[in-house]
Design a protein around this motif. Structure first.
Motif, PDB file in Angstrom:
ATOM      1  N   SER A   1      -0.909  -2.203  -8.639  1.00  0.00           N
ATOM      2  CA  SER A   1       0.152  -1.514  -9.386  1.00  0.00           C
ATOM      3  C   SER A   1       1.125  -2.468 -10.058  1.00  0.00           C
ATOM      4  O   SER A   1       2.186  -2.040 -10.522  1.00  0.00           O
ATOM      5  CB  SER A   1       0.927  -0.573  -8.449  1.00  0.00           C
TER       6      SER A   1
ATOM      7  N   GLU B   1       4.651   2.344  -7.076  1.00  0.00           N
ATOM      8  CA  GLU B   1       3.337   2.768  -6.592  1.00  0.00           C
ATOM      9  C   GLU B   1       3.061   4.215  -6.996  1.00  0.00           C
ATOM     10  O   GLU B   1       1.948   4.569  -7.393  1.00  0.00           O
ATOM     11  CB  GLU B   1       3.287   2.623  -5.071  1.00  0.00           C
TER      12      GLU B   1
ATOM     13  N   TYR C   1       2.156   4.373 -10.628  1.00  0.00           N
ATOM     14  CA  TYR C   1       0.781   3.888 -10.801  1.00  0.00           C
ATOM     15  C   TYR C   1      -0.223   5.027 -10.626  1.00  0.00           C
ATOM     16  O   TYR C   1      -1.101   5.238 -11.464  1.00  0.00           O
ATOM     17  CB  TYR C   1       0.535   2.770  -9.794  1.00  0.00           C
TER      18      TYR C   1
END
Length: 256
Positions: free
Chosen positions: A81, A87, A90
């Protein structure tokens, strides 16, 4: 006595160099235009989507119906990521790319084979004394039954040119239309029947119908910009700098 121009003698205007110049000039903040060197998360996402699109249309229409768009995207999706906002961002972007691509691809010429699929083509434009180099992501030939009665050039006019963008970038869209008009007029003797622009970030499509009278405006547009793009001219740096201000006066029309 007039002299002919050849590909070896003429400068080359590459579509990706023109796009890069336009993006740095209009889409990025001036303070960051020259500082950005690594790929952004948008570029990485578009890269993965591009490979998925190529793989999808390499399949026969029958296999496309049962293909898994998610698996095609996953083949080139970034493994980490890095560069994404978080995260969660992503994963949400990956889900969005898969969902939006699935919607765009399933409805786009489902029973046809593209006549060009991520192919680089070149043609010399005598009016510009320049060679155009374009990467056609997708080009289609419509059935002959769509031709207008009595139109001797209907075979060429049935061409549809398509390109996938990450998001709306008006200057890049305009450039793509002008490049497609000039290239197709020079190479095939006629502008495309339609130019489609797909936006992966939101799954939308914008369709443009060129007219033959737009070709002169497209040539004028490229004539202004070719001096500004590195490697696309043989003029001095002063001329290239001046071309940057001249783009504001380039011909334009509605994309609706």
């Amino acid at each position: 006595m007039s002299t002919s121009i050849t590909a070896q003698e003429s400068p080359v205007l590459h579509d990706y160099k023109l796009e890069d110049w336009l993006r740095q000039t209009y889409s990025q903040p001036p303070s960051k235009a020259k500082a950005v060197k690594s790929l952004t998360w948008k570029q990485r996402a578009l890269y993965a989507a591009g490979h998925a699109i190529n793989a999808y249309y390499t399949l026969s229409p029958e296999l496309r119906e049962v293909s898994n768009i998610g698996k095609l995207v996953d083949l080139r999706w970034p493994r980490r990521s890095i560069g994404f906002e978080s995260e969660a961002h992503y994963w949400s972007m990956k889900d969005a790319v898969i969902a939006n691509l699935a919607g765009l691809l399933r409805e786009n010429q489902p029973a046809a084979y593209p006549v060009m699929l991520y192919e680089q083509q070149r043609v010399v434009v005598p009016e510009l004394r320049t060679e155009l180099s374009l990467i056609f992501q997708l080009m289609w030939q419509l059935p002959w039954t769509t031709a207008q009665p009595g139109d001797e050039t209907s075979g060429h006019k049935s061409l549809i040119v398509q390109k996938f963008f990450w998001e709306r970038e008006p200057h890049l869209e305009k450039a793509f239309i002008h490049l497609s008009n000039v290239f197709c007029q020079t190479a095939f003797g006629c502008v495309p029947k339609r130019i489609d622009m797909f936006y992966i970030s939101d799954g939308t499509v914008q369709r443009h119908t060129p007219q033959s009278e737009h070709v002169t405006a497209s040539i004028d547009y490229l004539d202004l910009l070719r001096h500004a793009v590195p490697g696309g001219n043989r003029l001095c740096a002063c001329c290239r700098a001046n071309a940057g201000t001249a783009v504001a006066f380039a011909p334009s029309w509605s994309l609706s």
